[in-house]
Enzyme design. Structure first.
Site, PDB file in Angstrom:
ATOM      1  N   HIS A 190    -150.255  88.714  41.877  1.00 13.13           N
ATOM      2  CA  HIS A 190    -150.126  90.107  42.308  1.00 13.13           C
ATOM      3  C   HIS A 190    -148.735  90.358  42.853  1.00 13.13           C
ATOM      4  CE1 HIS A 190    -151.053  93.979  44.074  1.00 13.13           C
ATOM      5  NE2 HIS A 190    -152.021  94.000  43.186  1.00 13.13           N
ATOM      6  N   ASP A 207    -158.645  92.384  38.405  1.00 11.30           N
ATOM      7  CA  ASP A 207    -159.059  92.426  36.997  1.00 11.30           C
ATOM      8  C   ASP A 207    -159.861  91.215  36.545  1.00 11.30           C
ATOM      9  OD1 ASP A 207    -157.818  94.918  36.089  1.00 11.30           O
ATOM     10  OD2 ASP A 207    -155.978  93.942  36.712  1.00 11.30           O
TER      11      ASP A 207
HETATM   12  N1  COA Z   1    -150.298  83.133  35.739  1.00 13.72           N
HETATM   13  C1  COA Z   1    -149.449  82.119  35.976  1.00 13.72           C
HETATM   14  N2  COA Z   1    -148.389  82.217  36.803  1.00 13.72           N
HETATM   15  C2  COA Z   1    -148.198  83.398  37.392  1.00 13.72           C
HETATM   16  C3  COA Z   1    -149.057  84.484  37.204  1.00 13.72           C
HETATM   17  C4  COA Z   1    -150.142  84.310  36.332  1.00 13.72           C
HETATM   18  N3  COA Z   1    -150.984  85.302  36.118  1.00 13.72           N
HETATM   19  N4  COA Z   1    -148.621  85.523  37.953  1.00 13.72           N
HETATM   20  C5  COA Z   1    -147.525  85.109  38.576  1.00 13.72           C
HETATM   21  N5  COA Z   1    -147.265  83.841  38.239  1.00 13.72           N
HETATM   22  C6  COA Z   1    -146.160  83.016  38.720  1.00 13.72           C
HETATM   23  C7  COA Z   1    -144.915  83.322  37.872  1.00 13.72           C
HETATM   24  O1  COA Z   1    -144.833  82.497  36.736  1.00 13.72           O
HETATM   25  C8  COA Z   1    -143.831  83.078  38.869  1.00 13.72           C
HETATM   26  O2  COA Z   1    -143.696  81.681  39.014  1.00 13.72           O
HETATM   27  P1  COA Z   1    -142.236  81.036  39.190  1.00 13.72           P
HETATM   28  O3  COA Z   1    -141.698  81.640  40.473  1.00 13.72           O
HETATM   29  O4  COA Z   1    -142.534  79.595  39.237  1.00 13.72           O
HETATM   30  O5  COA Z   1    -141.446  81.480  37.996  1.00 13.72           O
HETATM   31  C9  COA Z   1    -144.426  83.597  40.170  1.00 13.72           C
HETATM   32  O6  COA Z   1    -145.829  83.440  40.039  1.00 13.72           O
HETATM   33  C10 COA Z   1    -144.091  85.062  40.450  1.00 13.72           C
HETATM   34  O7  COA Z   1    -144.509  85.812  39.328  1.00 13.72           O
HETATM   35  P2  COA Z   1    -143.870  87.175  38.874  1.00 13.72           P
HETATM   36  O8  COA Z   1    -144.306  87.495  37.475  1.00 13.72           O
HETATM   37  O9  COA Z   1    -142.393  87.170  39.142  1.00 13.72           O
HETATM   38  O10 COA Z   1    -144.533  88.186  39.886  1.00 13.72           O
HETATM   39  P3  COA Z   1    -144.549  89.732  39.756  1.00 13.72           P
HETATM   40  O11 COA Z   1    -144.770  90.250  41.107  1.00 13.72           O
HETATM   41  O12 COA Z   1    -143.369  90.257  39.020  1.00 13.72           O
HETATM   42  O13 COA Z   1    -145.808  89.978  38.804  1.00 13.72           O
HETATM   43  C11 COA Z   1    -147.929  90.391  37.977  1.00 13.72           C
HETATM   44  C12 COA Z   1    -147.039  90.386  39.225  1.00 13.72           C
HETATM   45  C13 COA Z   1    -149.250  91.014  38.350  1.00 13.72           C
HETATM   46  C14 COA Z   1    -147.281  91.219  36.874  1.00 13.72           C
HETATM   47  C15 COA Z   1    -148.136  88.929  37.498  1.00 13.72           C
HETATM   48  O14 COA Z   1    -148.780  88.208  38.494  1.00 13.72           O
HETATM   49  C16 COA Z   1    -148.877  88.860  36.191  1.00 13.72           C
HETATM   50  O15 COA Z   1    -148.277  89.012  35.127  1.00 13.72           O
HETATM   51  N6  COA Z   1    -150.226  88.617  36.235  1.00 13.72           N
HETATM   52  C17 COA Z   1    -151.027  88.574  35.026  1.00 13.72           C
HETATM   53  C18 COA Z   1    -151.406  89.961  34.574  1.00 13.72           C
HETATM   54  C19 COA Z   1    -152.404  90.597  35.484  1.00 13.72           C
HETATM   55  O16 COA Z   1    -153.416  90.013  35.836  1.00 13.72           O
HETATM   56  N7  COA Z   1    -152.140  91.851  35.837  1.00 13.72           N
HETATM   57  C20 COA Z   1    -153.017  92.634  36.694  1.00 13.72           C
HETATM   58  C21 COA Z   1    -152.352  92.855  38.014  1.00 13.72           C
HETATM   59  S1  COA Z   1    -153.447  93.568  39.189  1.00 13.72           S
END
Ligand code: COA
Length: 377
Positions: A263, A314
């Site tokens: 998140h 989700d």
């Molecule tokens: N699975 C695996 N690793 C994850 C992850 C996931 N769902 N979500 C975050 N991470 C990891 C990233 O790889 C990153 O790791 P690193 O620092 O080692 O590179 C770290 O956590 C930070 O992730 P980041 O994508 O930069 O965070 P964000 O704040 O930009 O993204 C989301 C938030 C929600 C977009 C992201 O968690 C995601 O893509 N989740 C999956 C999609 C999802 O469930 N969306 C619904 C959101 S309510």
């Protein structure tokens, strides 16, 4: 004014507060408040209509006000005939979110108060949108099955009518409770991407339908509301519980994201997850739900051990929707049918704030390139 080249870029607008809001507060410690009420105090104790009233009127209704609001909602569920015709003639292969997005935009053409953008008219428009989005969802679903669309029943509540019309079957108490809790938990969530998109559109003084259309396009993405459908694809892809470890570890080894995890704001558990997990536990008397739940518990453990991240709204929502008999391509549409009450509340708040949301960018492209006429390129 800061020189363009000296500007700091806040990637993804992380931790940037773009405006003030009184509607909801997402506390990174793992709490969520609607108008100051902790969602833990609301879930299971209020109907979705009560939450929608709270969001748009900024206070809880009295019984009399709630009864009137419910009647307003149920009587506003009817769609204009051309909108129904357009849904029925939409290609069956396209994603139902495409149809929902188009038809919300289409509704603007039949707004009974067109050209009245006063606050009372916007409040009535908000109520109509909250009522009509579920009917669009029902109409898309049932027309794809070539089945009739039941009329809403006056004696049923709003969420109850939604499920009754979707399935053409009277929902039992358990199903009704699950839907109220699901819709309550999805009703609002601070400046999430779709709400922000709606507010950007509203900040140009554009109309509410345009703002909600922007929000729908944004919700559809798998990093936002589209995640739940992807969660179900993943759960269906894992044939047996014993295969979970290998499947999830493989994705993580390949640096892939696990849908339904992580998140932008929460650094602790997403406060909505425990409610959704509990709802799914209550539905585990169904074999399919129990099988999916067991896989989810394993996935949660593996992802936490490897990445120290938690499931978001989700993850278990996918299993709850599945247990209600909703096909996975309709998950985001149920999310939209709930989040609409948050979107319209934010749109009204944005109109009150009356400021154009228009950030700047840091230009990192070329300068002074030599122009070559097309015949010489
Ligand atoms: N699975 C695996 N690793 C994850 C992850 C996931 N769902 N979500 C975050 N991470 C990891 C990233 O790889 C990153 O790791 P690193 O620092 O080692 O590179 C770290 O956590 C930070 O992730 P980041 O994508 O930069 O965070 P964000 O704040 O930009 O993204 C989301 C938030 C929600 C977009 C992201 O968690 C995601 O893509 N989740 C999956 C999609 C999802 O469930 N969306 C619904 C959101 S309510």
């Amino acid at each position: 004014m800061i020189k363009n080249s000296d500007r700091a870029v806040v990637r993804g607008l992380k931790d940037v507060a773009a405006a003030e809001t009184r509607i909801s507060y997402v506390d990174f410690n793992g709490f969520l408040y609607y108008l100051g009420y902790n969602i833990d105090d609301l879930v299971g104790r209020v109907t979705y209509a009560e939450v929608a009233y709270l969001l748009i009127h900024k206070r809880l209704p009295t019984q009399l006000e709630l009864d009137k609001f419910r009647v307003d909602l149920v009587s506003s569920m009817k769609l204009p005939e051309p909108v129904i015709d357009s849904i029925v003639s939409a290609p069956k292969h396209c994603h139902p979110m495409d149809v929902l997005r188009t038809e919300v935009s289409h509704l603007a053409e039949y707004d009974p108060e067109d050209n009245d953008y006063s606050e009372p008219a916007n409040m009535r428009r908000a109520t109509r949108l909250i009522a009509q989005i579920p009917t669009i969802v029902v109409t898309i679903y049932r027309s794809r099955l070539n089945q009739l669309i039941p009329e809403p029943k006056k004696e049923y509540g709003f969420a109850q009518n939604f499920l009754y019309m979707f399935k053409d079957a009277v929902p039992d108490d358990n199903e009704r409770n699950v839907l109220h809790r699901y819709m309550t938990l999805h009703a609002d969530h601070g400046f999430n991407a779709s709400t922000f998109a709606a507010r950007v559109t509203a900040s140009t003084n554009s109309d509410m339908y345009s703002a909600v259309t922007s929000a729908l396009g944004t919700l559809k993405g798998p990093l936002h509301g589209g995640a739940s459908e992807k969660v179900m694809e993943m759960l269906d892809d894992i044939n047996l519980e014993e295969e979970v470890e290998e499947y999830i570890s493989g994705l993580l080894d390949d640096q892939k994201k696990i849908m339904g995890f992580g998140h932008r704001v929460y650094r602790a558990q997403d406060p909505r997850t425990k409610h959704l997990r509990g709802m799914v536990e209550d539905l585990c008397h169904r074999d399919r739900t129990l099988g999916l739940y067991n896989k989810c518990i394993k996935i949660e453990e593996i992802v936490y051990n490897r990445k120290k991240i938690y499931p978001n709204v989700d993850f278990y929502a996918a299993v709850a929707m599945d247990a209600l008999g909703v096909p996975k391509e309709f998950f985001t549409l149920f999310f939209a049918s709930s989040r609409i009450s948050g979107w319209v509340s934010h749109v009204i708040e944005q109109y009150e704030d009356a400021v154009l949301l228009r950030p700047d960018s840091k230009y990192v492209g070329d300068f002074n390139r030599q122009f070559v006429p097309i015949e010489k390129r």
